[in-house]
Write a protein that holds these residues in place. Structure first.
Motif, PDB file in Angstrom:
ATOM      1  N   PHE A  52       1.141  -0.900   0.383  1.00  0.00           N
ATOM      2  CA  PHE A  52       0.068   0.237  -0.096  1.00  0.00           C
ATOM      3  C   PHE A  52       1.074   1.287  -0.297  1.00  0.00           C
ATOM      4  O   PHE A  52       2.227   1.159   0.166  1.00  0.00           O
ATOM      5  CB  PHE A  52      -1.352  -0.115   0.938  1.00  0.00           C
ATOM      6  N   VAL A  53      -0.115   2.250  -0.754  1.00  0.00           N
ATOM      7  CA  VAL A  53       0.717   3.961  -0.820  1.00  0.00           C
ATOM      8  C   VAL A  53      -0.364   4.335   0.560  1.00  0.00           C
ATOM      9  O   VAL A  53      -1.705   3.993   0.774  1.00  0.00           O
ATOM     10  CB  VAL A  53       1.190   4.363  -1.441  1.00  0.00           C
ATOM     11  N   GLU A  54       0.449   5.409   1.932  1.00  0.00           N
ATOM     12  CA  GLU A  54      -0.206   6.433   2.916  1.00  0.00           C
ATOM     13  C   GLU A  54       0.131   7.136   2.078  1.00  0.00           C
ATOM     14  O   GLU A  54       1.812   7.638   2.102  1.00  0.00           O
ATOM     15  CB  GLU A  54       0.350   5.919   4.082  1.00  0.00           C
ATOM     16  N   LEU A  55      -0.366   8.071   2.337  1.00  0.00           N
ATOM     17  CA  LEU A  55      -0.536   9.353   2.190  1.00  0.00           C
ATOM     18  C   LEU A  55      -0.699  10.261   2.931  1.00  0.00           C
ATOM     19  O   LEU A  55      -2.298  10.749   3.661  1.00  0.00           O
ATOM     20  CB  LEU A  55      -0.653   9.690   0.732  1.00  0.00           C
ATOM     21  N   ILE A  56       0.287  11.450   3.161  1.00  0.00           N
ATOM     22  CA  ILE A  56      -0.835  12.879   4.233  1.00  0.00           C
ATOM     23  C   ILE A  56      -0.279  14.251   3.985  1.00  0.00           C
ATOM     24  O   ILE A  56       0.316  13.925   2.752  1.00  0.00           O
ATOM     25  CB  ILE A  56       0.138  12.987   5.407  1.00  0.00           C
TER      26      ILE A  56
ATOM     27  N   HIS B 157      -6.237  13.739   9.850  1.00  0.00           N
ATOM     28  CA  HIS B 157      -5.160  14.548   9.868  1.00  0.00           C
ATOM     29  C   HIS B 157      -5.365  14.735   8.009  1.00  0.00           C
ATOM     30  O   HIS B 157      -3.551  14.459   7.713  1.00  0.00           O
ATOM     31  CB  HIS B 157      -4.019  13.477  10.743  1.00  0.00           C
ATOM     32  N   GLY B 158      -5.327  14.036   7.042  1.00  0.00           N
ATOM     33  CA  GLY B 158      -5.570  14.589   5.956  1.00  0.00           C
ATOM     34  C   GLY B 158      -4.494  13.088   5.499  1.00  0.00           C
ATOM     35  O   GLY B 158      -4.005  12.914   4.353  1.00  0.00           O
ATOM     36  N   ARG B 159      -4.405  11.742   6.774  1.00  0.00           N
ATOM     37  CA  ARG B 159      -4.398  10.907   5.819  1.00  0.00           C
ATOM     38  C   ARG B 159      -5.378   9.764   5.089  1.00  0.00           C
ATOM     39  O   ARG B 159      -6.378   9.921   5.864  1.00  0.00           O
ATOM     40  CB  ARG B 159      -3.391   9.355   7.018  1.00  0.00           C
ATOM     41  N   VAL B 160      -4.154   9.445   3.788  1.00  0.00           N
ATOM     42  CA  VAL B 160      -5.176   8.271   3.234  1.00  0.00           C
ATOM     43  C   VAL B 160      -4.570   7.362   3.160  1.00  0.00           C
ATOM     44  O   VAL B 160      -3.227   7.539   2.659  1.00  0.00           O
ATOM     45  CB  VAL B 160      -5.897   8.588   1.868  1.00  0.00           C
ATOM     46  N   ARG B 161      -4.600   5.891   2.460  1.00  0.00           N
ATOM     47  CA  ARG B 161      -3.897   4.511   2.224  1.00  0.00           C
ATOM     48  C   ARG B 161      -5.352   4.334   0.538  1.00  0.00           C
ATOM     49  O   ARG B 161      -5.502   3.683   1.190  1.00  0.00           O
ATOM     50  CB  ARG B 161      -4.162   3.919   3.704  1.00  0.00           C
TER      51      ARG B 161
ATOM     52  N   ALA C 143      14.205  14.935  -2.146  1.00  0.00           N
ATOM     53  CA  ALA C 143      12.165  14.451  -2.247  1.00  0.00           C
ATOM     54  C   ALA C 143      11.127  14.219  -1.898  1.00  0.00           C
ATOM     55  O   ALA C 143      10.523  15.547  -1.198  1.00  0.00           O
ATOM     56  CB  ALA C 143      12.376  12.931  -3.374  1.00  0.00           C
ATOM     57  N   ARG C 144      12.545  13.917  -0.027  1.00  0.00           N
ATOM     58  CA  ARG C 144      11.353  13.665   0.708  1.00  0.00           C
ATOM     59  C   ARG C 144      11.258  15.537   1.268  1.00  0.00           C
ATOM     60  O   ARG C 144      10.101  15.719   1.658  1.00  0.00           O
ATOM     61  CB  ARG C 144      12.025  13.480   2.287  1.00  0.00           C
TER      62      ARG C 144
ATOM     63  N   VAL D 142      10.004  12.355  10.166  1.00  0.00           N
ATOM     64  CA  VAL D 142       9.413  13.387   9.267  1.00  0.00           C
ATOM     65  C   VAL D 142       8.103  13.348   8.182  1.00  0.00           C
ATOM     66  O   VAL D 142       6.681  13.291   7.975  1.00  0.00           O
ATOM     67  CB  VAL D 142       9.306  15.092   9.785  1.00  0.00           C
ATOM     68  N   HIS D 143       8.375  12.593   7.258  1.00  0.00           N
ATOM     69  CA  HIS D 143       8.834  12.390   5.811  1.00  0.00           C
ATOM     70  C   HIS D 143       7.407  10.900   6.263  1.00  0.00           C
ATOM     71  O   HIS D 143       6.560  10.997   5.288  1.00  0.00           O
ATOM     72  CB  HIS D 143       9.126  11.425   5.220  1.00  0.00           C
ATOM     73  N   ARG D 144       7.367  10.064   6.754  1.00  0.00           N
ATOM     74  CA  ARG D 144       6.689   8.608   6.970  1.00  0.00           C
ATOM     75  C   ARG D 144       5.330   9.333   8.256  1.00  0.00           C
ATOM     76  O   ARG D 144       4.550   8.897   8.184  1.00  0.00           O
ATOM     77  CB  ARG D 144       7.327   8.038   8.344  1.00  0.00           C
ATOM     78  N   GLY D 145       5.450  10.431   8.170  1.00  0.00           N
ATOM     79  CA  GLY D 145       4.325  10.960   9.285  1.00  0.00           C
ATOM     80  C   GLY D 145       4.115  11.549  10.425  1.00  0.00           C
ATOM     81  O   GLY D 145       3.182  11.308  11.719  1.00  0.00           O
TER      82      GLY D 145
END
Length: 218
Positions: A80-84, A114-118, A162-163, A212-215
């Protein structure tokens, strides 16, 4: 049994799929890849030139009686990809409908508080198109291009660039050079996280940038 030399944009997931292995863990968890796991603790983040041991495919064997119908279920572990998602002020894009289109399939999603979606992805995913609904009814959605497997390890300058860009500390192109824009972005990140004075490529800065980049905001 073979040794696969990683190319840019590849992950353990995509390598396993291309080798005809339904379970990526057969590759990543193999004892011969112990050194790789230590070097690359995230199977989705490899670096061009890394070497991956590819085991032989285990033979499939099942038993069934004659004169009857049988169901066989193939387990295919995915990833999966998890985005914030945040705006330019750093405020979360909370409770927004969104979608990610990958390999022609539109995957629906919704951000949380918190704006997080997977999103669950096929192992062969290389890129996708992310669409985020506007804050007001009728507003135009915002669209982003997403590269899967393009993130280099944080100890590489390209991975830092990138980060930093993803976090809003803009440093320009990911050209793998510690140019003045990258130095300024790193300095701004350090100031923002109480790390001013440490070497830009120091372990505390890189650990914080990765976290921090991992949320993980704590």
């Amino acid at each position: 049994m073979t040794i696969h030399v990683v190319q840019a944009g590849e992950t353990i997931y995509s390598i396993a799929a291309e080798q005809g292995l339904a379970d990526w863990r057969v590759v990543y968890d193999h004892p011969n890849n112990a050194g790789l796991r230590e070097l690359r603790p995230n199977p989705g983040v490899l670096f061009a030139g890394d070497e991956v041991f590819i085991p032989d495919r285990p033979p499939a064997a099942s038993s069934a009686s004659t004169g009857a119908d049988h169901w066989f279920v193939a387990k295919r572990p995915g990833h999966f990809v998890e985005l914030i998602l945040e705006d330019t002020r750093g405020d979360a894009l909370a409770w927004r409908a969104c979608s990610l289109t990958v390999e022609g399939v539109k995957l629906p999603g919704h951000t949380g508080n918190h704006g997080r979606v997977r999103f669950a992805l096929p192992l062969t995913a290389k890129e996708g198109d992310l669409e985020v609904a506007g804050a007001e009814p009728g507003a135009e959605p915002t669209r982003y291009g997403l590269k899967v497997g393009e993130l280099d390890p944080v100890e590489k300058v390209r991975g830092q660039q990138a980060r930093l860009n993803n976090l809003g500390f803009i440093c320009g192109a990911h050209d793998d050079t510690m140019n003045s824009s990258t130095q300024r972005a790193l300095a701004a990140f350090q100031l923002n996280h109480g790390l001013e004075g440490e070497d830009p490529g120091g372990p505390a800065t890189l650990e914080c940038l990765e976290r921090v980049h991992r949320g993980e905001r704590g």
